[in-house]
Design an enzyme around this catalytic site. Structure first.
Site, PDB file in Angstrom:
ATOM      1  N   ILE A 422       0.825  -1.452  -0.074  1.00 12.94           N
ATOM      2  CA  ILE A 422       0.071  -0.164   0.073  1.00 12.94           C
ATOM      3  C   ILE A 422       0.932   1.089   0.034  1.00 12.94           C
ATOM      4  CG2 ILE A 422      -1.720   1.188   1.237  1.00 12.94           C
ATOM      5  CD1 ILE A 422      -2.690  -1.608   2.686  1.00 12.94           C
ATOM      6  N   GLU A 464       1.616  -3.673   5.777  1.00 19.17           N
ATOM      7  CA  GLU A 464       0.812  -3.311   4.539  1.00 19.17           C
ATOM      8  C   GLU A 464       1.248  -4.375   3.221  1.00 19.17           C
ATOM      9  OE1 GLU A 464       4.172  -0.170   4.490  1.00 19.17           O
ATOM     10  OE2 GLU A 464       2.954  -1.411   5.892  1.00 19.17           O
TER      11      GLU A 464
END
Length: 540
Positions: A422, A464
């Site tokens: 991300i 992430e």
């Protein structure tokens, strides 16, 4: 999750199905074999039962045949009950009281367990009548009460059995001097007789009802009505039946002779009563009705002024303890019957539903095993999947990623490895808080699961980072799948006030070698080239 269950555990599911199939086939084979044995045993038993003569000259040979039948496997309870009933008749005919009692008790037990209410009720009433005839009034009443309380009588569709039950009950209650209940039972018997259709015993049952009514009048000393009702019948009435028929003798002749004797005695005509007395005593001797004979002798002796010397002598002999021992043995049968009924380990089985019961047991067993196996498999699967899942994103965790990668390497599978990260995720946590960051992770994981191809698996690698293994997918197709996924995430309004994007790196492994470093380098290139894109070592 269900889709993944079938997709990821095909071999395990096939093994479970094969186990269930083997169980089904085994049970069917056993039940088919059992049904075949049961049919053979039933056919043999019914053939023997149908050829029985119950003649005194053949009693021993027929008894031996019946006892051999009891050793056959797979006999239904109904057939076993009929065999014991036939043995009881042979024992009664041979005068072996204890053996007769035991066989009757077993016959009643198995007929009841075999769900044959008509035969159970008929045999119970026959034996209650014999108990009554030998002075066991209380035991006979207890048997009839038990027959009624168990609901066996309610299962009988034969109205003549209902009439017979009420008449037998009234007969016993009259002898116990419970005249009120006897009168009630006679009323119910009359209603039942009125509902009988096309039964050759209807006239006989009506005659027995009337004779019991006469006895009730006699007990109430209403000799006028007793004489009037008794005048309807004659000494020679047979109601179209064989004169030696036991039902005719017990239900008509003996009560008729008894009541004629008592009515004549009430008129002071003792000499006129003697033909009836002699016939009555002869039948009692023939069928071993000792207490009935004892009562008749006492009635005649009490009616005479000086008494008959021969009758008095016979009466004294019959009052001996040896005779009373037989009566006690007869009365004790009901205790044996109750003890047998304590054995509730035997399941009910109907003769006419033998095959259905066997097959239904097989089906229920198979269904039970199937449900247990499936439930156990589902529980194990859910527990294992939960332990292997990342709690936040519900994607597989890194441990499972390493396990799958090593498995692919060992089996030399070809696959694409996709690494996703991300973009600027730290800013989301800093600006909106960690709760918002968790929400973004969960939403992106949901999009990944929605767009994951059938041959793909998704994992949370850490923080992430999300990775995907696309089995049997070449590099070009892997890049296309990843590009589409990145575009979907970019177009999704995941968090108000923040634009969430993802970068990806794709690498290909042709023979199971670890492509992680190549995919990680491509992911780094995507970040360097501006994020929100996919990079690979695909030649342009």
């Amino acid at each position: 999750m269900i889709r993944e269950l079938f997709r990821d555990n095909k071999k395990k599911i096939i093994i479970v199905c094969m186990i269930i199939l083997v169980i089904c086939l085994t049970e069917v084979i056993f039940e088919t074999n059992g049904i075949a044995k049961r049919r053979t045993a039933e056919a043999e038993a019914k053939a023997v039962l149908s050829e029985l003569t119950l003649a005194e000259t053949q009693a021993e040979s027929e008894k031996e045949q019946l006892e051999q039948l009891l050793h056959l496997d797979k006999l239904t309870y109904g057939t076993r009950g009929r065999i014991y009933k036939s043995l009881a008749e042979i024992s009664y005919m041979s005068g072996v009281d204890r053996e007769y009692n035991e066989n009757v008790a077993k016959a009643m037990f198995y007929l009841e367990k075999g769900k044959l209410p008509d035969e159970t009720a008929r045999l119970t009433m026959e034996y209650a009548g014999r108990l009554y005839a030998n002075g066991g009034y209380d035991a006979a009443k207890e048997m009839l009460d038990d027959l009624e309380n168990k609901g066996i009588l309610e299962e009988c569709n034969n109205q003549s059995l209902w009439a017979k039950f009420y008449l037998t009950y009234a007969d016993i209650q009259e002898m116990r001097r419970n005249l009120r209940d006897a009168d009630i039972r006679l009323g119910k018997a009359q209603l039942a007789i009125g509902q009988i259709e096309n039964d050759p015993y209807t006239d006989l049952l009506q005659a027995k009802h009337d004779l019991l009514q006469v006895r009730l009048y006699v007990l109430e000393q209403n000799y006028v009505d007793a004489d009037l009702l008794l005048s309807k019948y004659t000494y020679d009435d047979t109601f179209g039946m064989d004169p030696d028929n036991l039902y005719l003798i017990c239900d008509y002749r003996l009560p008729f002779y008894e009541l004629q004797t008592k009515v004549h005695i009430s008129k002071g005509k003792l000499k006129a009563a003697f033909p009836y007395v002699n016939e009555y005593l002869e039948y009692c001797d023939t069928y071993n009705f000792r207490v009935m004979k004892l009562n008749m002798l006492q009635t005649v002796i009490n009616a005479g002024k000086n008494g008959d010397a021969n009758l008095i002598s016979e009466y004294q002999v019959m009052k001996s303890l040896e005779n009373q021992k037989t009566i006690t043995e007869m009365t004790s049968l009901y205790g044996q019957y109750l003890l047998l009924n304590l054995n509730d380990g035997i399941h009910e089985l109907s003769d006419d539903a033998m095959q259905r019961e066997a097959l239904s047991r097989a089906i229920y067993f198979v269904l039970f095993c199937t449900v247990i196996i499936l439930l156990f498999s589902m529980i194990v699967y859910v527990v294992v999947q939960y332990l292997n899942m990342d709690a936040l994103t519900m994607l597989r965790n890194r441990k499972i990623y390493e396990h799958d990668r090593l498995l692919f390497e060992k089996r030399h599978y070809s696959y694409c490895l996709v690494m996703l990260d991300i973009d600027d995720f730290k800013k989301v946590n800093d600006c909106f808080g960690h709760a918002a960051g968790d929400f973004v992770l969960k939403r992106i994981a949901a999009i990944v699961r929605e767009q994951l191809p059938e041959q793909g698996r998704a994992y949370r690698y850490g923080g992430e980072e999300i990775c995907m293994i696309l089995k049997n997918v070449d590099l070009r197709k892997g890049v296309a799948i990843t590009q589409k996924l990145i575009q979907s995430i970019a177009s999704e309004q995941i968090k108000a006030g923040a634009r969430i994007t993802v970068s990806g790196g794709v690498a290909y492994s042709e023979n199971g070698d670890n492509p992680f470093r190549e995919a990680d380098r491509c992911l780094y290139d995507a970040k360097e080239k501006g994020k929100n894109r996919v990079c690979s070592n695909l030649a342009v």
